[in-house]
Motif scaffolding. Structure first.
Motif, PDB file in Angstrom:
ATOM      1  N   LYS A  71      -2.624 -10.576  10.032  1.00 31.05           N
ATOM      2  CA  LYS A  71      -2.424  -9.386   9.208  1.00 31.05           C
ATOM      3  C   LYS A  71      -3.425  -9.344   8.048  1.00 31.05           C
ATOM      4  O   LYS A  71      -4.036  -8.311   7.789  1.00 31.05           O
ATOM      5  N   SER A 124       5.309  -7.212   1.467  1.00 31.50           N
ATOM      6  CA  SER A 124       5.899  -6.024   0.868  1.00 31.50           C
ATOM      7  C   SER A 124       7.391  -6.246   0.571  1.00 31.50           C
ATOM      8  O   SER A 124       7.850  -6.006  -0.547  1.00 31.50           O
ATOM      9  N   CYS A 149       8.183  -8.162   6.696  1.00 33.02           N
ATOM     10  CA  CYS A 149       6.868  -7.999   6.083  1.00 33.02           C
ATOM     11  C   CYS A 149       6.980  -8.672   4.723  1.00 33.02           C
ATOM     12  O   CYS A 149       7.329  -8.039   3.739  1.00 33.02           O
ATOM     13  N   CYS A 183       1.722  -1.086   2.520  1.00 36.06           N
ATOM     14  CA  CYS A 183       2.533  -0.556   3.628  1.00 36.06           C
ATOM     15  C   CYS A 183       3.864  -0.030   3.100  1.00 36.06           C
ATOM     16  O   CYS A 183       4.204  -0.201   1.944  1.00 36.06           O
ATOM     17  N   CYS A 199       6.878  -0.953   4.035  1.00 32.41           N
ATOM     18  CA  CYS A 199       7.997  -1.802   4.471  1.00 32.41           C
ATOM     19  C   CYS A 199       9.143  -1.885   3.456  1.00 32.41           C
ATOM     20  O   CYS A 199      10.278  -1.556   3.775  1.00 32.41           O
TER      21      CYS A 199
END
Ligand SMILES: Nc1nc2c(ncn2[C@@H]2O[C@H](COP(=O)(O)OP(=O)(O)OP(=O)(O)O)[C@@H](O)[C@H]2O)c(=O)[nH]1
Ligand SMILES: [Zn+2]
Length: 522
Positions: A401, A353, A350, A361, A363
């Motif tokens: 995303k 992040s 990710c 999130c 991550c």
């Protein structure tokens, strides 16, 4: 009824047979056209084409460009009478064409190859054979010295194969460059393990990928076969700002071995792995037949790999996707020791992040928590492993995303709608397919996991399904969860992710809302 089924079968067999004959005839014809075109260009004083070298197309896939524009007829793997092995016996092999020393390209474009073609003699490949010499090297290069020996489809480097092509085309890289592997051997020894010789346990990587230049050194040197490693093992130090904080907070204590100092610097062994797929094994993991897998890969890569269709005899494919990196804390030998404890974090990429600290999130927090716990396990006499897979945005990619983020933030961003948003856009909520993920665990010799630093039911089920028990599942502690990522974590728990706490009701889930854009703007 039975009679009419038989009739249909007979007619189908006849059609298949005549298609096969047509294919052979087409092959010889295109070969003949090619020869004619070549002899014409030799006798006439036609000016050279504008490109530096002139090409023609061979191998029964298409006649030379300026002729009749026939479309190639390729057999389908799913119809037995049309197996690729039946075709191409009369076509000259790719090695027959001379290679330009400048570009490294053959003078005729090899669109595809066929099993019985002249010059096609794949090096033996016995996937799952525990003896690497008998298993045979994964051979995929299209260099003139190797193209006829290929036993794998695709190209080295995963997605980076495209940059390799650019480097060659722009002449940054010499076509005849030979890698010098002096001193590149693995920094630590891993394996071999019995799992390396089990064709059902490892299907998505080459278990001998780290030893290629040494195990098959003779072939590279004496027979000029172009072979490359698909795994590399090295050692390093790493420094993450959060771990300095962990030391300050007293959660991590420097021991000079794994955690080196007050700055939270860590000693690590790293393994980079590129994907190598054994197609029958990959198909089996997904419960589909090999023909369907090959056809889908062919179609949905823009027809980029015709050999998926024409070379049913080649079972190995190097797909153009990202690989993975293993980070090992503590003594790597302990990973496979059933008497040593093992903590494991499997993490999917990710970038937003992991690298750039986005707070939407969990991550990066889970990644850091995973590293911290892995280090502690190593310091307690066991071993800690973090495996980082390149599967951005649940393998849907970053564009999808971000589209989802927009839809969420322009809506009400409630946990109850979290996965619906992704499904509306991508059609699925996840394309990571954890089914292939446990291969790396088998390769590392892991036979059980004491602490699994993940809440994902998909990761859990894939690992346990491969016969590796998980003794304890460790969820991300509440204090590590950024405010705006509560939506994600609560939606995941409701969808089946592990929690020791209680599951939320539909009402409670609706009440969990993320930060709105307006809030960001002020
Ligand atoms: N498509 C999409 N992907 C996301 C979103 N948020 C995070 N991701 C991706 O989801 C994946 C999260 O992977 P991991 O960190 O391994 O976590 P997990 O598999 O969900 O579960 P845990 O192991 O419990 O952390 C990464 O590939 C992220 O890029 C999102 O809103 N949309
Ligand atoms: Zn994320």
């Amino acid at each position: 009824m039975a009679g009419s089924t038989d009739d249909i079968k007979t007619v189908l067999a006849q059609i298949a047979q005549s298609q096969s004959h047509l294919l052979s005839a087409f092959d010889s014809l295109s070969h003949r056209v090619d020869e004619l075109a070549q002899s014409q260009s030799r006798t006439s004083n036609r000016p050279q084409a504008k490109t530096e070298e002139s090409f023609s197309i061979v191998n029964g896939s298409a006649p030379p460009p300026a002729t009749n524009g026939l479309v190639p007829v390729v057999p389908s793997l799913q119809s037995p009478p049309l197996m690729p092995q039946d075709a191409g016996t009369s076509t000259p092999g790719p090695t027959a064409a001379p290679t330009s020393p400048k570009s490294g390209f053959t003078s005729r474009i090899v669109l595809t190859t066929y099993p019985k073609q002249i010059g096609i003699k794949p090096l033996p490949m016995d996937w799952g054979n525990p003896d690497p010499k008998l298993r045979g090297p994964v051979t995929v290069s299209r260099a003139a010295s190797t193209i006829g020996k290929r036993n794998a489809i695709g190209a080295h480097g995963g997605s980076y194969s495209i940059y390799y092509a650019l480097a060659l085309a722009s002449k940054e890289l010499k076509a005849d460059h030979k890698p010098d592997f002096t001193n590149t051997q693995p920094a630590v020894e891993i394996g071999p393990f019995p799992q390396w010789g089990d064709k059902k346990k490892i299907v998505a990587m080459d278990p001998w990928g780290h030893s290629v230049p040494w195990t098959y050194g003779d072939m590279i040197k004496n027979e000029n076969v172009d072979l490359r490693p698909t795994i590399a093992i090295t050692k390093a130090h790493m420094k993450l700002p959060e771990l300095e904080e962990s030391v300050r907070a007293g959660r991590l204590v420097p021991d000079g071995k794994v955690c080196l100092n007050a700055g939270g610097e860590l000693a690590v062994t790293k393994v980079a792995v590129e994907p190598v797929w054994y197609l029958p094994g990959v198909a089996e993991r997904f419960g589909i037949d090999e023909g369907t897998l090959r056809r889908s890969l062919f179609e949905h890569t823009g027809g980029m790999y015709p050999e998926l269709i024409t070379r049913g005899d080649i079972k190995v494919f190097l797909p153009p996707i990202g690989g993975l990196t293993v980070y090992i804390f503590g003594d790597p030998a302990k990973m496979s020791d059933p008497n040593s404890r093992l903590a494991l974090r499997i993490h999917d990429e990710c970038n937003g992040s992991d690298v750039f600290g986005s707070d939407i999130c969990t991550c990066r927090p889970y990644l850091i928590f995973g590293i911290e716990e892995a280090v502690k396990e190593a310091q307690n006499g066991g071993c800690g492993v973090v495996i980082y897979f390149r599967k951005e945005g649940r393998a849907l990619g970053e564009v999808t995303k971000y589209l989802v983020y927009n839809a969420r933030k322009r809506g009400e961003d409630r946990a109850s709608d979290y996965f619906k948003r992704t499904e509306n856009i991508a059609g699925v909520k996840d394309m990571r397919f954890q089914a292939l993920m446990p291969d790396i665990l088998h390769w590392l010799g892991i036979t059980k996991i004491d602490r699994m630093l993940s809440m994902s039911n998909m990761k859990h089920d894939a690992i346990v399904g491969q016969g590796i028990p998980i003794h304890e599942r460790v969820e991300l502690p509440a204090e590590w969860i950024p405010a705006d990522s509560r939506v994600e974590i609560d939606a995941k728990i409701t969808a089946g992710y592990f929690t020791a706490g209680k599951k939320m009701t539909e009402e409670e889930l609706k009440a969990v809302q993320g930060r709105m854009w307006e809030d960001i703007d002020h």
